[in-house]
Design an enzyme around this catalytic site. Structure first.
Site, mmCIF file in Angstrom:
data_model
loop_
_atom_site.group_PDB
_atom_site.id
_atom_site.type_symbol
_atom_site.label_atom_id
_atom_site.label_comp_id
_atom_site.label_asym_id
_atom_site.label_seq_id
_atom_site.Cartn_x
_atom_site.Cartn_y
_atom_site.Cartn_z
ATOM 1 N N SER A 1 9.367 -6.705 11.512
ATOM 2 C CA SER A 1 7.981 -6.507 11.066
ATOM 3 C C SER A 1 7.023 -6.712 12.235
ATOM 4 O O SER A 1 5.809 -6.595 12.082
ATOM 5 C CB SER A 1 7.638 -7.465 9.920
ATOM 6 O OG SER A 1 7.908 -8.797 10.304
ATOM 7 N N HIS B 1 -23.008 14.138 -16.614
ATOM 8 C CA HIS B 1 -22.083 15.299 -16.694
ATOM 9 C C HIS B 1 -22.408 16.332 -15.613
ATOM 10 O O HIS B 1 -22.151 17.521 -15.797
ATOM 11 C CB HIS B 1 -22.144 15.966 -18.075
ATOM 12 C CG HIS B 1 -22.096 14.995 -19.205
ATOM 13 N ND1 HIS B 1 -20.938 14.561 -19.789
ATOM 14 C CD2 HIS B 1 -23.107 14.326 -19.842
ATOM 15 C CE1 HIS B 1 -21.209 13.695 -20.740
ATOM 16 N NE2 HIS B 1 -22.515 13.521 -20.787
ATOM 17 N N LYS C 1 -20.973 27.915 9.683
ATOM 18 C CA LYS C 1 -20.647 26.744 8.881
ATOM 19 C C LYS C 1 -21.156 25.412 9.421
ATOM 20 O O LYS C 1 -21.168 25.164 10.617
ATOM 21 C CB LYS C 1 -19.126 26.641 8.733
ATOM 22 C CG LYS C 1 -18.516 27.786 7.988
ATOM 23 C CD LYS C 1 -18.743 27.695 6.494
ATOM 24 C CE LYS C 1 -17.681 26.807 5.877
ATOM 25 N NZ LYS C 1 -17.851 26.729 4.429
ATOM 26 N N ASN D 1 -20.033 21.877 7.975
ATOM 27 C CA ASN D 1 -19.190 21.293 6.930
ATOM 28 C C ASN D 1 -19.283 19.765 6.889
ATOM 29 O O ASN D 1 -19.322 19.120 7.938
ATOM 30 C CB ASN D 1 -17.729 21.697 7.155
ATOM 31 C CG ASN D 1 -17.507 23.178 6.946
ATOM 32 O OD1 ASN D 1 -18.202 23.804 6.139
ATOM 33 N ND2 ASN D 1 -16.562 23.745 7.664
ATOM 34 N N TYR E 1 10.977 -16.740 -2.450
ATOM 35 C CA TYR E 1 10.740 -15.736 -1.407
ATOM 36 C C TYR E 1 11.841 -14.688 -1.400
ATOM 37 O O TYR E 1 13.031 -15.017 -1.508
ATOM 38 C CB TYR E 1 10.642 -16.406 -0.024
ATOM 39 C CG TYR E 1 10.456 -15.369 1.070
ATOM 40 C CD1 TYR E 1 9.181 -14.917 1.399
ATOM 41 C CD2 TYR E 1 11.551 -14.807 1.724
ATOM 42 C CE1 TYR E 1 9.004 -13.926 2.361
ATOM 43 C CE2 TYR E 1 11.386 -13.829 2.694
ATOM 44 C CZ TYR E 1 10.113 -13.388 3.007
ATOM 45 O OH TYR E 1 9.935 -12.409 3.952
ATOM 46 N N GLN F 1 7.798 -9.060 2.826
ATOM 47 C CA GLN F 1 7.390 -8.672 4.175
ATOM 48 C C GLN F 1 6.572 -7.371 4.160
ATOM 49 O O GLN F 1 5.708 -7.166 5.003
ATOM 50 C CB GLN F 1 8.640 -8.495 5.046
ATOM 51 C CG GLN F 1 8.371 -7.935 6.426
ATOM 52 C CD GLN F 1 9.575 -8.110 7.342
ATOM 53 O OE1 GLN F 1 9.900 -9.232 7.725
ATOM 54 N NE2 GLN F 1 10.236 -7.034 7.680
ATOM 55 N N LYS G 1 2.364 -6.630 4.024
ATOM 56 C CA LYS G 1 1.417 -6.495 5.137
ATOM 57 C C LYS G 1 1.046 -5.047 5.431
ATOM 58 O O LYS G 1 -0.107 -4.741 5.707
ATOM 59 C CB LYS G 1 1.992 -7.163 6.398
ATOM 60 C CG LYS G 1 1.874 -8.680 6.332
ATOM 61 C CD LYS G 1 2.627 -9.383 7.435
ATOM 62 C CE LYS G 1 4.095 -9.543 7.134
ATOM 63 N NZ LYS G 1 4.404 -10.310 5.922
HETATM 64 N N1 ARG Z 1 8.532 -11.490 8.528
HETATM 65 C C1 ARG Z 1 8.727 -12.191 7.290
HETATM 66 C C2 ARG Z 1 7.678 -11.749 6.271
HETATM 67 O O1 ARG Z 1 6.764 -11.126 6.665
HETATM 68 C C3 ARG Z 1 8.623 -13.654 7.503
HETATM 69 C C4 ARG Z 1 9.370 -14.449 6.518
HETATM 70 C C5 ARG Z 1 10.829 -14.250 6.673
HETATM 71 N N2 ARG Z 1 11.532 -15.199 5.869
HETATM 72 C C6 ARG Z 1 12.852 -15.136 5.659
HETATM 73 N N3 ARG Z 1 13.345 -16.046 4.920
HETATM 74 N N4 ARG Z 1 13.596 -14.205 6.187
HETATM 75 O O2 ARG Z 1 7.769 -12.037 5.139
#
Ligand code: ARG
Length: 462
Positions: A26, A159, A286, A288, A320, A325, A328
């Site tokens: 990520s 309308h 044009k 636009n 979790y 992840q 984001k």
């Molecule tokens: N890059 C992960 C996220 O955005 C961080 C958490 C990862 N945690 C794990 N137990 N692998 O969520």
């Protein structure tokens, strides 16, 4: 263990497959969290030091090196190695390679699970402020335009058919109200997210004597969260934030749609400055409104992010999961897109004029005064439903004869209703009607002038 090795490589028999490295990382999108990650780590280290889990010297080393890393990243001198997966691991690895064992102590009592949600909350607090500032600038641009046209009258539509005449300011200030709720919604979002999950660890806290209240106050959160399982899995704030972006973009798409229509040759109500128009590669005439069309279209991407986050959150097992992840991508997409749209909308509002002569010249079309005429009859003692019927017949007659209500002679009026007197003419015509709304917040120039002043005062503080 080599400095660059991940600690879990002892557990897993093989290094991560290269396909898996690309798939799981990520870093490419969470590196923008680096400042928040570092601030969070410094607070965590300060607390570890307070609790004597690390020495003062170790804390000093950790803090100084993290600040150094922060500068390196800001200056573009930091090497982001995606084999570390994410911003948390890459910073920790850099710290360890700088200071060795002291760096290896930073992650004491912490998991990336509580770390990442702490980072996101810190990031979002700032992001909300940025969006609120942009919203205020856009509101100010609308108020400025409203002030310029407070005494000009335009048709309001229902309308997309002509409805009743209003001060142009009433139309423009309708956006200021919408944007105000958008800003308040973000403020509420901030209240709910401003709690510290740090110290929740992976899922259950830690057996070490961490002081969660200390990191909470160091990071400016209003309180700690009180359930560790919920803390590491809660992304309500992300869904809510994206929803808030969605409504902002819904409001901007309405503006875009209105102004695309208003700038057609058929309407010709506004002129958007050339700097915010494009032309055609084939048709030389044009002008636009592409920026507005793109604001309208980008709404789709922001709504898409809401659908994505809600679907990611659906039916996840408690605790979790790596699914989280992906939050984001959608949070950042929504915020980046909405920011760009607010900026663009602001520039367009600042660079658009209303063709008041053209608008005025058409105000006699569409019977904008019909409702006021029915209310005139109510003032003469007639039940509203009866008055509505009579004015409806008058309008139908006018349409056949190509007349306006104000063109009808008093003799002809009397054939429809004895109650109509010569005074009726002062109630007819768009300008007269627009000046005579008696209700609070009615769309008259006088009331809109007051509203303009109200908003100028309100927004001066933002
Ligand atoms: N890059 C992960 C996220 O955005 C961080 C958490 C990862 N945690 C794990 N137990 N692998 O969520």
């Amino acid at each position: 263990m080599s400095e660059t090795q991940k600690s879990w490589e002892h557990r897993l028999g093989k290094p991560t497959d290269s396909l898996a490295i690309d798939f799981v990382e990520s870093l490419s999108f969470d590196k923008r969290l680096y400042k928040y990650d570092i601030v969070g780590s410094i607070a965590h280290a300060e607390m570890l030091c307070e609790k004597k889990l690390i020495t003062k010297e170790e804390f000093k080393q950790i803090k100084e090196s993290l600040i150094e890393i922060s500068h390196q990243i800001a200056e573009g001198k930091f090497k982001f190695d995606k084999t570390y997966e994410d911003i948390h691991m890459v910073i920790e690895a850099a710290l360890i390679s700088k200071i060795g064992d002291a760096g290896r102590k930073l992650h004491t009592g912490r998991s990336r699970n509580d770390q990442v949600t702490t980072d996101m909350r810190l990031w979002m607090r700032d992001e909300i402020e940025i969006i609120q500032t942009k919203i205020a600038l856009l509101q100010k641009a609308f108020v400025k335009l409203a002030e310029k046209y407070v005494n000009e009258i335009m048709p309001a539509y229902t309308h997309l058919q002509r409805a009743q005449p209003v001060s142009v300011a009433a139309y423009l200030l309708s956006f200021v109200e919408q944007l105000n709720r958008d800003s308040l919604r973000l403020k509420n979002c901030r209240v709910l997210l401003n709690l510290s999950p740090l110290g929740s660890g992976a899922i259950a806290g830690s057996t070490l004597p961490l002081d969660r209240k200390q990191t909470c106050s160091l990071l400016g959160f209003s309180d700690i969260t009180y359930n560790t399982i919920d803390s590491v899995s809660d992304r309500d704030f992300c869904a809510e934030f994206i929803f808030d972006c969605c409504l902002i973009s819904a409001h901007l798409s309405k503006l875009a749609e209105d102004w695309i229509i208003f700038s057609t040759t058929e309407f010709d109500f506004i002129r958007i400055d050339d700097a915010f128009c494009t032309s055609s590669s084939m048709m030389p005439q044009k002008r636009n409104p592409d920026m507005l069309e793109l604001i309208r279209a980008k709404t789709g991407a922001i709504y898409g992010s809401l659908m994505a986050i809600l679907t990611i959150l659906k039916a996840q097992p408690s605790g979790y999961n790596r699914d989280l992840q992906e939050d984001k991508r959608h949070v950042f997409n929504a915020s980046d897109t909405v920011e760009a749209c607010i900026d663009m909308a602001c520039a367009i509002v600042e660079n658009t004029t209303f063709n008041t002569a053209k608008i005025s010249s058409g105000l006699d079309k569409g019977f904008l005064d019909a409702t006021a005429m029915a209310e005139y009859l109510v003032k003469k003692g007639m039940p509203f439903r009866t008055a509505h019927g009579i004015v409806g017949s008058l309008v139908a007659q006018c349409e056949k004869e190509g007349k306006t209500l104000a063109n009808i002679s008093i003799e002809q009026f009397k054939k429809y209703c004895e109650l109509i007197d010569n005074d009726v003419y002062q109630y007819l015509g768009s300008k007269n009607v627009a000046a005579s709304y008696a209700t609070a917040a009615g769309a008259t120039p006088a009331q809109m002038a007051e509203q303009v002043n109200y908003w100028k005062k309100q927004l001066a503080e933002r």
